[in-house]
Design a protein around this motif. Structure first.
Motif, PDB file in Angstrom:
ATOM      1  N   ASP A  36       0.372  -1.675  -0.535  1.00  0.00           N
ATOM      2  CA  ASP A  36      -0.145   0.000   0.286  1.00  0.00           C
ATOM      3  C   ASP A  36       0.698   1.431   0.448  1.00  0.00           C
ATOM      4  O   ASP A  36       0.117   2.158  -0.098  1.00  0.00           O
ATOM      5  CB  ASP A  36      -0.735  -0.014   1.084  1.00  0.00           C
ATOM      6  N   GLN A  37       2.617   1.690  -0.130  1.00  0.00           N
ATOM      7  CA  GLN A  37       3.221   2.187   0.291  1.00  0.00           C
ATOM      8  C   GLN A  37       3.958   2.244  -1.253  1.00  0.00           C
ATOM      9  O   GLN A  37       4.800   2.859  -1.225  1.00  0.00           O
ATOM     10  CB  GLN A  37       3.741   2.182   1.479  1.00  0.00           C
ATOM     11  N   LEU A  38       4.241   0.546  -1.813  1.00  0.00           N
ATOM     12  CA  LEU A  38       5.508   0.669  -2.792  1.00  0.00           C
ATOM     13  C   LEU A  38       4.620   2.023  -3.714  1.00  0.00           C
ATOM     14  O   LEU A  38       3.908   1.804  -4.689  1.00  0.00           O
ATOM     15  CB  LEU A  38       4.632  -0.847  -3.020  1.00  0.00           C
ATOM     16  N   SER A  39       6.098   2.466  -4.345  1.00  0.00           N
ATOM     17  CA  SER A  39       5.962   3.441  -5.138  1.00  0.00           C
ATOM     18  C   SER A  39       7.255   2.917  -6.700  1.00  0.00           C
ATOM     19  O   SER A  39       7.644   1.715  -6.576  1.00  0.00           O
ATOM     20  CB  SER A  39       6.900   4.457  -5.307  1.00  0.00           C
ATOM     21  N   ILE A  40       6.380   3.016  -7.571  1.00  0.00           N
ATOM     22  CA  ILE A  40       7.359   2.671  -8.718  1.00  0.00           C
ATOM     23  C   ILE A  40       8.474   2.610  -8.618  1.00  0.00           C
ATOM     24  O   ILE A  40       9.528   1.787  -9.358  1.00  0.00           O
ATOM     25  CB  ILE A  40       6.549   3.426  -9.939  1.00  0.00           C
ATOM     26  N   ASP A  41       8.544   3.746  -8.499  1.00  0.00           N
ATOM     27  CA  ASP A  41      10.072   4.575  -8.469  1.00  0.00           C
ATOM     28  C   ASP A  41      11.280   3.405  -6.862  1.00  0.00           C
ATOM     29  O   ASP A  41      12.196   2.812  -7.695  1.00  0.00           O
ATOM     30  CB  ASP A  41      10.463   5.571  -7.588  1.00  0.00           C
ATOM     31  N   GLU A  42      10.524   2.442  -6.316  1.00  0.00           N
ATOM     32  CA  GLU A  42      11.216   1.840  -5.134  1.00  0.00           C
ATOM     33  C   GLU A  42      11.569   0.376  -6.161  1.00  0.00           C
ATOM     34  O   GLU A  42      11.375   0.133  -5.723  1.00  0.00           O
ATOM     35  CB  GLU A  42      10.389   1.319  -3.722  1.00  0.00           C
ATOM     36  N   TRP A  43      10.148   0.066  -7.007  1.00  0.00           N
ATOM     37  CA  TRP A  43      10.142  -1.096  -7.371  1.00  0.00           C
ATOM     38  C   TRP A  43      10.474  -1.364  -8.480  1.00  0.00           C
ATOM     39  O   TRP A  43      11.948  -2.096  -8.777  1.00  0.00           O
ATOM     40  CB  TRP A  43       8.577  -1.457  -8.276  1.00  0.00           C
ATOM     41  N   LEU A  44      11.854   0.118  -9.087  1.00  0.00           N
ATOM     42  CA  LEU A  44      12.344  -0.275  -9.943  1.00  0.00           C
ATOM     43  C   LEU A  44      13.546  -0.730  -9.753  1.00  0.00           C
ATOM     44  O   LEU A  44      14.646  -0.667 -10.558  1.00  0.00           O
ATOM     45  CB  LEU A  44      11.794   1.089 -11.111  1.00  0.00           C
ATOM     46  N   ALA A  45      13.969   0.486  -8.367  1.00  0.00           N
ATOM     47  CA  ALA A  45      15.419   0.442  -7.363  1.00  0.00           C
ATOM     48  C   ALA A  45      15.774  -1.000  -7.586  1.00  0.00           C
ATOM     49  O   ALA A  45      16.451  -0.828  -7.400  1.00  0.00           O
ATOM     50  CB  ALA A  45      14.936   1.696  -6.447  1.00  0.00           C
ATOM     51  N   THR A  46      14.228  -1.725  -6.614  1.00  0.00           N
ATOM     52  CA  THR A  46      14.755  -2.784  -6.220  1.00  0.00           C
ATOM     53  C   THR A  46      14.933  -3.651  -7.104  1.00  0.00           C
ATOM     54  O   THR A  46      15.932  -4.635  -7.274  1.00  0.00           O
ATOM     55  CB  THR A  46      13.842  -2.982  -5.594  1.00  0.00           C
ATOM     56  N   PHE A  47      14.530  -3.762  -8.758  1.00  0.00           N
ATOM     57  CA  PHE A  47      14.721  -4.794  -9.562  1.00  0.00           C
ATOM     58  C   PHE A  47      15.366  -4.148 -10.381  1.00  0.00           C
ATOM     59  O   PHE A  47      16.628  -5.108 -10.964  1.00  0.00           O
ATOM     60  CB  PHE A  47      13.413  -4.448 -10.169  1.00  0.00           C
ATOM     61  N   ALA A  48      16.896  -3.283 -10.239  1.00  0.00           N
ATOM     62  CA  ALA A  48      17.641  -3.259 -11.057  1.00  0.00           C
ATOM     63  C   ALA A  48      19.399  -3.063 -10.143  1.00  0.00           C
ATOM     64  O   ALA A  48      20.033  -3.454 -11.604  1.00  0.00           O
ATOM     65  CB  ALA A  48      17.922  -0.882 -10.895  1.00  0.00           C
ATOM     66  N   VAL A  49      18.530  -3.234  -8.697  1.00  0.00           N
ATOM     67  CA  VAL A  49      20.147  -3.611  -8.415  1.00  0.00           C
ATOM     68  C   VAL A  49      20.171  -5.125  -8.019  1.00  0.00           C
ATOM     69  O   VAL A  49      20.783  -5.977  -8.444  1.00  0.00           O
ATOM     70  CB  VAL A  49      19.942  -3.568  -6.636  1.00  0.00           C
ATOM     71  N   ASN A  50      18.426  -5.958  -7.435  1.00  0.00           N
ATOM     72  CA  ASN A  50      18.714  -6.711  -7.613  1.00  0.00           C
ATOM     73  C   ASN A  50      18.531  -8.133  -8.364  1.00  0.00           C
ATOM     74  O   ASN A  50      18.635  -9.350  -8.487  1.00  0.00           O
ATOM     75  CB  ASN A  50      17.422  -7.819  -6.615  1.00  0.00           C
ATOM     76  N   VAL A  51      17.962  -7.265  -9.886  1.00  0.00           N
ATOM     77  CA  VAL A  51      17.899  -8.519 -10.914  1.00  0.00           C
ATOM     78  C   VAL A  51      19.147  -8.052 -12.782  1.00  0.00           C
ATOM     79  O   VAL A  51      19.646  -8.862 -13.053  1.00  0.00           O
ATOM     80  CB  VAL A  51      16.005  -8.901 -11.448  1.00  0.00           C
ATOM     81  N   THR A  52      18.391  -6.492 -12.999  1.00  0.00           N
ATOM     82  CA  THR A  52      18.756  -6.285 -14.029  1.00  0.00           C
ATOM     83  C   THR A  52      20.584  -6.331 -13.537  1.00  0.00           C
ATOM     84  O   THR A  52      21.085  -6.219 -14.859  1.00  0.00           O
ATOM     85  CB  THR A  52      18.642  -5.315 -14.214  1.00  0.00           C
ATOM     86  N   ALA A  53      21.169  -5.728 -12.841  1.00  0.00           N
ATOM     87  CA  ALA A  53      22.006  -5.359 -12.263  1.00  0.00           C
ATOM     88  C   ALA A  53      23.151  -7.127 -12.592  1.00  0.00           C
ATOM     89  O   ALA A  53      24.392  -7.476 -12.232  1.00  0.00           O
ATOM     90  CB  ALA A  53      23.391  -5.668 -11.147  1.00  0.00           C
ATOM     91  N   SER A  54      22.546  -8.180 -11.868  1.00  0.00           N
ATOM     92  CA  SER A  54      22.560  -9.806 -11.883  1.00  0.00           C
ATOM     93  C   SER A  54      22.921 -10.132 -12.749  1.00  0.00           C
ATOM     94  O   SER A  54      24.114 -11.428 -13.733  1.00  0.00           O
ATOM     95  CB  SER A  54      21.776 -10.828 -10.930  1.00  0.00           C
ATOM     96  N   MET A  55      21.675  -9.487 -14.461  1.00  0.00           N
ATOM     97  CA  MET A  55      21.911 -10.356 -15.268  1.00  0.00           C
ATOM     98  C   MET A  55      22.878  -9.998 -16.586  1.00  0.00           C
ATOM     99  O   MET A  55      23.877 -10.671 -17.040  1.00  0.00           O
ATOM    100  CB  MET A  55      19.850  -9.973 -16.092  1.00  0.00           C
ATOM    101  N   LEU A  56      23.293  -8.296 -15.791  1.00  0.00           N
ATOM    102  CA  LEU A  56      24.137  -7.424 -16.675  1.00  0.00           C
ATOM    103  C   LEU A  56      25.875  -8.304 -16.490  1.00  0.00           C
ATOM    104  O   LEU A  56      26.140  -8.670 -17.539  1.00  0.00           O
ATOM    105  CB  LEU A  56      23.884  -5.917 -16.174  1.00  0.00           C
TER     106      LEU A  56
END
Length: 247
Positions: A93-113
Motif C-alpha cells: 500500500d506504500q510501494l512506489s514505482i520508483d522503489e519497485w524499479l530501483a529494487t529490480f535494478a539492483v537485484n535482477v538487472t545488475a545480476s543479469m548484466l
C-alpha cells in the motif's frame, strides 16, 4: 586451482563472509562495494591474511552504466557471486514505482548484466561458475516487501535460464537461498519494521535446526558451487536455511 572471483556486496554480512571463506593462496578476490571503501578494505585485509590477492571495486549497481564499468574493471572472472541486494521492505500500500524499479535494478538487472558480460568470457574459456544469492521469502511471501520478494523470484528464473544457456559451454549457474541469516542488514530491516509498527515472521521458529544462522554457515556450500567438482550441479536453488518448515 587458481581462481579469480567477483563478489558483489562484499563489504559486510553474507558477501564479506563468502569472500573470507573463499580466500586462499591462488585466489584473486574482487570485492565490490558501493560507497563503503574503508569497511570493504577491512574485509580485503582479512582475505590477504588468508593468502588471497584482493582488489576493491566501487559501483552503484542501480546504474546499468556503472554495472558495465564494473564488469570491465573485473576483467576475466572464473566465479561470479551476485550477492548485493536492495532489501526493500516497503508494503504494497506504500510501494512506489520508483522503489519497485530501483529494487529490480539492483537485484535482477545488475545480476543479469554481470552474468551476461562475465559469463560470456567464462563460456569462451570453457569453465565458469555463477552463484546468485536469493531468498526463502520467495516461498514465504514475506517478511520482506513485495518488491524484494518479486525480485528474488525473478532472480531464480534468471538462474535457471542462464543454466540452460551456459551449461553446454562449461558454465554452471545456481542460486543460494540463505534462510534466516543474522546480518547487520537484517538488523536494520527489523528496526525499520518496528519503527513502522510492522511485525516480522519468526523464521527461526520454523527451522528444523532451531538456531539463528550466521553468514559463515553458507561458506561450505559456496565452496562446493565454486569448485571444479560441481560441474553436474546447475540450475538449482540450494536452500541453506536450517531446514525451514513452512507453516
Amino acid at each position: 586451482m587458481d581462481q579469480r572471483i567477483l563478489v558483489t556486496g562484499a563489504r559486510r554480512g553474507i558477501g564479506a563472509a563468502l569472500a573470507i571463506g573463499l580466500a586462499r593462496p591462488g585466489v584473486t578476490l574482487l570485492l565490490h562495494h558501493f560507497g563503503a571503501a574503508e569497511q570493504t578494505e577491512g574485509v580485503a585485509r582479512l582475505c590477504r591474511v588468508l593468502g588471497a590477492q584482493t582488489r576493491t571495486l566501487d559501483a552503484d549497481l542501480g546504474d546499468p552504466a556503472a554495472v558495465g564499468e564494473l564488469a570491465g574493471e573485473a576483467g576475466a572472472v572464473d566465479v561470479l557471486i551476485n550477492n548485493a541486494a536492495r532489501a526493500s521492505n516497503v508494503p504494497i500500500d506504500q510501494l512506489s514505482i520508483d522503489e519497485w524499479l530501483a529494487t529490480f535494478a539492483v537485484n535482477v538487472t545488475a545480476s543479469m548484466l554481470l552474468a551476461q558480460t562475465l559469463g560470456a568470457g567464462m563460456a569462451g574459456r570453457g569453465w565458469g561458475r555463477i552463484i546468485n544469492v536469493v531468498s526463502p521469502t520467495v516461498l514465504l511471501g514475506g517478511p520482506s516487501g513485495p518488491a524484494y520478494v518479486s525480485s528474488k523470484a525473478a532472480l531464480i528464473g534468471l538462474t535457471r535460464s542462464l543454466a540452460r544457456a551456459l551449461g553446454p559451454r562449461g558454465v554452471t549457474v545456481n542460486a543460494l537461498s540463505p534462510g534466516a541469516i543474522r546480518t547487520e542488514g537484517e538488523d536494520e530491516l527489523e528496526e525499520s519494521d518496528r519503527a513502522a509498527g510492522r511485525g516480522r515472521t519468526d523464521l527461526v521458529a520454523t527451522q528444523a535446526v532451531p538456531r539463528e544462522l550466521i553468514p559463515e554457515d553458507l561458506v561450505a556450500t559456496v565452496r562446493l558451487l565454486a569448485s571444479d567438482g560441481s560441474g553436474a550441479l546447475t540450475g538449482q536453488v540450494l536452500e541453506v536455511g536450517g531446514g525451514l518448515v513452512f507453516r
